[in-house]
Design a protein around this motif. Structure first.
Motif, PDB file in Angstrom:
ATOM      1  N   PRO A  20      36.068  46.426  37.010  1.00 15.22           N
ATOM      2  CA  PRO A  20      37.190  45.503  38.098  1.00 15.22           C
ATOM      3  C   PRO A  20      37.660  44.735  37.924  1.00 15.22           C
ATOM      4  O   PRO A  20      36.732  43.198  37.751  1.00 15.22           O
ATOM      5  CB  PRO A  20      36.136  46.085  39.043  1.00 15.22           C
ATOM      6  N   VAL A  21      38.688  44.616  38.553  1.00 13.75           N
ATOM      7  CA  VAL A  21      39.634  43.337  38.763  1.00 13.75           C
ATOM      8  C   VAL A  21      39.379  43.350  40.600  1.00 13.75           C
ATOM      9  O   VAL A  21      39.045  44.634  41.026  1.00 13.75           O
ATOM     10  CB  VAL A  21      41.517  43.677  39.167  1.00 13.75           C
ATOM     11  N   LEU A  22      39.380  41.699  41.481  1.00 10.66           N
ATOM     12  CA  LEU A  22      39.313  41.372  42.140  1.00 10.66           C
ATOM     13  C   LEU A  22      39.814  40.880  42.828  1.00 10.66           C
ATOM     14  O   LEU A  22      40.943  39.875  42.660  1.00 10.66           O
ATOM     15  CB  LEU A  22      37.997  40.487  42.679  1.00 10.66           C
ATOM     16  N   LEU A  23      40.924  41.814  43.659  1.00  8.24           N
ATOM     17  CA  LEU A  23      42.521  40.956  44.066  1.00  8.24           C
ATOM     18  C   LEU A  23      41.987  40.048  45.398  1.00  8.24           C
ATOM     19  O   LEU A  23      41.352  41.173  46.144  1.00  8.24           O
ATOM     20  CB  LEU A  23      43.587  41.694  44.062  1.00  8.24           C
ATOM     21  N   TYR A  24      42.586  38.748  45.771  1.00  3.77           N
ATOM     22  CA  TYR A  24      41.807  38.627  47.016  1.00  3.77           C
ATOM     23  C   TYR A  24      43.378  37.385  48.000  1.00  3.77           C
ATOM     24  O   TYR A  24      43.961  37.255  46.620  1.00  3.77           O
ATOM     25  CB  TYR A  24      40.730  37.677  46.651  1.00  3.77           C
ATOM     26  N   HIS A  25      42.960  37.588  48.707  1.00  5.69           N
ATOM     27  CA  HIS A  25      43.823  36.609  49.526  1.00  5.69           C
ATOM     28  C   HIS A  25      43.225  35.875  50.717  1.00  5.69           C
ATOM     29  O   HIS A  25      42.753  36.401  51.528  1.00  5.69           O
ATOM     30  CB  HIS A  25      45.404  37.992  50.259  1.00  5.69           C
TER      31      HIS A  25
END
Length: 300
Positions: A20-25
Motif C-alpha cells: 500500500p501507499v503511505l501518504l503522510y503530512h
C-alpha cells in the motif's frame, strides 16, 4: 538502544496489505497555502477510515512550543484538545487500500521516529511513502502552479525536476523519513507545490488540488476531488474579485505575470519592452491579508 516500537501502539487487528501507499503530512514545517494539510484533511473528510496506529505524542512533542488549547468554563477546566499523530487505513474511490499518516511534526527523537515508521512500513508491507507540502514562490495565481517532485530514485515522480540545483535548507521530519527510509530500499517521494508568495499564509485549495493530482498520477490512487476543486474555484473567484476592485493589486499582479512569462519563455521577444514595476512579496501579502480579513468578517 531504545525500542522504536515503543513510540506507537497498534489499534485493533493489523490489516494484511499488499504494497500500500503511505501518504503522510506532518504539520509544523513550511506548508504554503496549506497545500499538504488541506490535501490530507480533504481525504480524511471524504473517505471512511479507521485508526491503525497511534504515536506517543507525549514523547515526541514539546507542549511549551505549541500549547494545546484548553477550555475553561466559569470555574473549572472542562476540556483539552490533545494533539494526535495517527496512521489511518482508508480506501480510494476505486476501492484500493492505502494509509494516511497525519498529525504534528515531532519536536524530538526524529531518528527514533524514523525507525518507528520503518518498523510500521515493514509490519504493514508499505510499498511507497508519499508526502506533499507548499512552498512560497514569486509567481502569479493566474498561471499554472509549479511543482517540484523529488524521490529516492529516478522515475518515481513524473513532474519536472527542481529549479533550485543543489541547496541547503532547514530540515524536516518528513524529509528525513524520505532520506533515511530511501537509503534502506523503500520508494519514497514527495512534491513541493509552488504557491504564490502573497497567498502563502492563506488557505489555498488550488495548491491541495495540484498536490493530490500529482499523487494520483504517480501512485495510481483515485481520489474524490469535486469538493476540493469547488473550494479552489470559489477561492480563485474571491481573489479575482478583490483584484478587480483594486488598481494597485491589478498592477502588481500584471508585474508578476510579466516576470513569470519572461522566465518561462512566453515573451522572450519582448524582454526589452517597458516593464511593469515589480511588487515585493510583503506588499502583495499585506494587500491580500486585508482582503482575507474582510472575507473572514463577512463569513463570521
Amino acid at each position: 538502544m531504545f525500542d522504536p516500537t515503543d513510540l506507537y501502539r497498534l489499534s485493533g487487528d493489523v490489516p494484511e496489505l499488499t504494497d500500500p501507499v503511505l501518504l503522510y503530512h506532518l504539520e509544523g514545517f513550511v506548508d504554503a497555502g496549506g497545500a499538504g494539510r488541506l490535501a490530507v484533511g480533504h481525504l480524511l473528510a471524504e473517505l471512511e477510515h479507521r485508526v491503525v496506529a497511534t504515536f506517543d505524542v507525549d514523547r515526541l512533542l514539546d507542549y511549551r512550543s505549541r500549547r494545546p488549547l484548553m477550555t475553561f468554563d466559569t470555574d473549572r477546566w472542562v476540556d483539552c484538545e490533545s494533539p494526535e499523530l495517527v496512521v489511518y487505513l482508508t480506501h480510494d474511490a476505486a476501492g484500493t487500500p492505502f494509509l494516511v499518516m497525519h498529525g504534528p511534526e515531532p519536536d524530538r527523537e526524529w531518528e527514533l521516529f524514523v525507525e518507528a515508521v520503518g518498523t510500521l512500513a515493514t509490519r504493514l508491507n508499505i510499498g511507497k511513502l508519499v508526502t506533499a507540502h507548499g512552498i512560497p514562490m514569486a509567481a502569479p495565481h493566474t498561471r499554472p502552479l509549479g511543482l517540484t517532485g523529488h524521490g529516492t530514485r529516478p522515475g518515481l515522480t513524473s513532474g519536472p525536476g527542481s529549479p533550485f540545483g543543489r541547496i541547503q535548507v532547514p530540515g524536516s521530519a518528513a524529509s528525513l523519513l524520505e532520506l533515511r527510509l530511501g537509503s534502506r530500499g523503500y520508494d519514497a517521494l514527495g512534491y513541493a507545490v509552488h504557491v504564490p508568495h502573497y497567498l502563502a499564509q492563506a488557505e489555498y485549495p488550488r495548491a491541495a488540488v495540484t498536490a493530490l493530482e500529482a499523487v494520483s498520477r504517480d501512485t495510481g490512487l483515485v481520489f474524490p476531488m469535486d469538493g476540493l476543486r469547488d473550494a479552489a474555484e470559489k477561492t480563485t473567484a474571491e481573489i479575482e474579485e478583490q483584484i478587480i476592485a483594486s488598481a494597485e493589486l491589478s498592477t502588481a499582479i500584471q508585474g508578476l505575470e510579466q516576470q513569470y512569462d519572461a522566465f518561462h519563455g512566453a515573451e522572450r521577444e519582448n524582454l526589452m519592452a517597458e516593464s511593469t514595476p515589480m511588487p515585493t512579496g510583503e506588499e502583495l501579502a499585506a494587500q491580500f491579508e486585508r482582503f482575507l480579513a474582510e472575507r473572514d468578517e463577512k463569513d463570521s
